[in-house]
Design an enzyme around this catalytic site. Structure first.
Site, PDB file in Angstrom:
ATOM      1  N   VAL A 177       0.933  -1.497  -0.045  1.00 20.93           N
ATOM      2  CA  VAL A 177      -0.106  -0.066  -0.213  1.00 20.93           C
ATOM      3  C   VAL A 177       0.413   1.553  -0.061  1.00 20.93           C
ATOM      4  CG1 VAL A 177      -1.641   0.886   1.040  1.00 20.93           C
ATOM      5  CG2 VAL A 177      -1.860  -1.137   1.153  1.00 20.93           C
ATOM      6  N   GLY A 203      -6.649   0.837   6.081  1.00 22.54           N
ATOM      7  CA  GLY A 203      -7.372  -0.512   6.069  1.00 22.54           C
ATOM      8  C   GLY A 203      -7.353  -1.064   4.524  1.00 22.54           C
ATOM      9  N   GLY A 263      -4.981  -2.312   3.030  1.00 19.71           N
ATOM     10  CA  GLY A 263      -4.480  -3.223   3.640  1.00 19.71           C
ATOM     11  C   GLY A 263      -5.113  -4.570   3.876  1.00 19.71           C
ATOM     12  N   GLU A 278       3.345 -15.541   1.445  1.00 17.35           N
ATOM     13  CA  GLU A 278       4.813 -15.615   1.537  1.00 17.35           C
ATOM     14  C   GLU A 278       5.517 -15.360   3.205  1.00 17.35           C
ATOM     15  OE1 GLU A 278       8.917 -15.583  -1.752  1.00 17.35           O
ATOM     16  OE2 GLU A 278       6.529 -16.045  -2.452  1.00 17.35           O
TER      17      GLU A 278
END
Length: 474
Positions: free
Chosen positions: A257, A265, A267, A289
């Site tokens: 982001v 918010g 993410g 990952e």
């Protein structure tokens, strides 16, 4: 006999100066992070007054040799501007002097091109011009993608990038683009510098591999003059693995982001979209990952409410909680870890696409929420957490079966040979905490405290979110 030299005593005669020869001081270099500043700007005015748009890279030193230093310069200052409209970059390099003092002179142009590649423009005027020439770069590029979600907001919007009086509405759009296409590859090549600078431990994805997908969150803002500008808020890079016999698995490799939109918010919003995609397309599961702690925290806060809505999961939680409320587990010889049943793990994977590892992260939070009031049964909860962490460290939990190391006769070197077997349920445990490490118990308790603190933080946020949702519905 030679004549004795006489010393000159005339004060008006200046003594002859001696010439001194020495070595220049060794070049200690300067760390890249101490002389480089990076600014993310969205318009010409921010470029001319950049202080408010400075960003903090993860690790600038990693791009400059093994020691992260720049050599051969005195008074070096490097200011770099990156446009959030075109994702072009411009670098202004100033220094007092440069000289080789034993370690060479760092080629700054090559070093910066290793980060910014073709996004780096030559002049300030060219960079300023990109705010006009590339103003529709994002809109044009994502036009070939598939719109997954769209949210419309009316009213005046105020954030770090817009004036409150200039924006009347905004539309947030999530677009999916397959990386194998030319448009997606071109866009990602412009984003690579920010990925390298802002995503810890990242490396560029293969823009020729169609198994990669980009999920982009953009914002269309319309000002009072009726002009609309499309801005990129953030994105995620997903890889689709094949799963036998005919399915796929999703792995989140990168998520970013942009700094000006962080802590709002977005993410969480990206993760919500990815979960919806996983469920709607019936993939096997979704993994991340090597997630950082903050991303893992957000992910768990997002998954807990989803699990709380599943009745089979709640039945498993209630069964485990009932055991936690029976006596003091710390006084029992065999302390249970209260692992979830395999059926619950499989149900979460099939219905919510939550993989086993993530479900186990959520399980302890679900137990904590189920203990109401939790203070009355906190000793038992701590015992379960401690036993689980000890199991992960030692390979088994106290009082149950596990691996044992024993001495056996051998014709080989004893230092190079060993035999290991798994004991039965009622057999004694041969693996004990090493008494030679007096601080091992202290370290174990520290891990337990950190985990409990994390669980409490997640539980608190989930509870607040559920209360706010109930208020909104009523």
């Amino acid at each position: 006999m030679g004549q004795k030299q006489q010393h000159n005593t005339d004060p008006n005669i200046e003594p002859k100066k001696r010439r001194r020869v020495g070595f220049s001081a060794e070049d200690d270099g300067v760390e890249a992070k101490h002389c480089i500043r990076i600014f993310l700007v969205s318009k010409k005015e921010e470029f001319l007054a950049p202080e408010s748009s400075a960003i903090e890279p993860v690790d600038l030193n990693a791009f400059f040799g093994d020691d992260g230093k720049i050599y051969g310069y005195e008074g070096l200052k490097i200011n770099i501007w990156v446009s959030s409209i075109s994702f072009r970059a411009y670098a202004d390099i100033t220094f007092q002097s440069s000289s080789d003092r034993g370690k060479g002179i760092t080629d700054l142009k090559v070093a910066l091109q290793n980060i910014f590649a073709e996004t780096l423009v030559e002049s300030k005027d060219e960079f300023i011009q990109t705010f006009i020439t590339d103003k529709d770069f994002i809109r044009t590029t994502i036009s070939s993608g598939k719109v997954l979600q769209q949210k419309v907001f009316n009213g005046q919007i105020s954030d770090s990038n817009t004036d409150a009086d200039s924006v009347t509405s905004k539309v947030e759009v999530v677009v999916r683009m397959v990386v194998g296409s030319m448009a997606t590859g071109h866009l990602y090549s412009r984003l690579i510098p920010l990925v390298l600078l802002l995503v810890d431990g990242s490396s560029p994805i293969d823009v020729t591999d169609p198994h990669w997908e980009l999920y982009l969150v953009t914002q269309n803002e319309t000002d009072q003059q009726g002009e609309t500008q499309c801005r990129l808020i953030g994105f995620a890079a997903i890889y689709r693995f094949y799963h036998y016999p005919g399915g796929t698995r999703l792995r989140l490799s990168q998520i970013l982001v942009l700094p000006h939109y962080q802590h709002k918010g977005y993410g969480r919003y990206i993760l919500e979209v990815l979960n919806d995609v996983a469920v709607s397309e019936n993939v096997f599961d979704i993994t991340i990952e090597e997630p950082l702690d903050n991303l893992q925290h957000i992910r768990t806060c997002l998954d807990i409410p989803r699990l709380l809505c599943c009745e089979p999961i709640q039945q498993s939680v209630k069964a485990a909680v009932s055991l936690l409320k029976q006596g003091r587990l710390s006084k029992k010889t065999n302390r249970p870890r209260l692992m979830p049943p395999p059926s619950a793990i499989e149900y979460a994977r099939k219905t919510l696409k939550i993989n086993r590892k993530q479900f186990l992260q959520c399980w302890e939070v679900l137990l904590y929420l189920g203990l109401n009031p939790v203070e009355k049964h906190m000793d038992n909860f701590l015992s379960v957490i401690c036993n689980r962490i000890k199991y992960e460290i030692l390979g088994k939990d106290s009082g149950t079966s596990g691996k044992q190391l024993i001495d056996v006769p051998t014709e080989f070197s004893e230092e190079m040979s060993f035999v290991m077997f798994k004991s039965g349920v009622n057999e004694d445990n041969a693996v004990q905490v090493d008494d030679s490490q007096p601080n091992q118990e202290e370290q174990l308790q520290k891990l337990v405290q950190e985990r409990v603190k994390e669980i409490q933080s997640i539980a608190e946020k989930v509870s607040l979110h559920r209360k706010s949702a109930d208020v909104a519905v009523n």
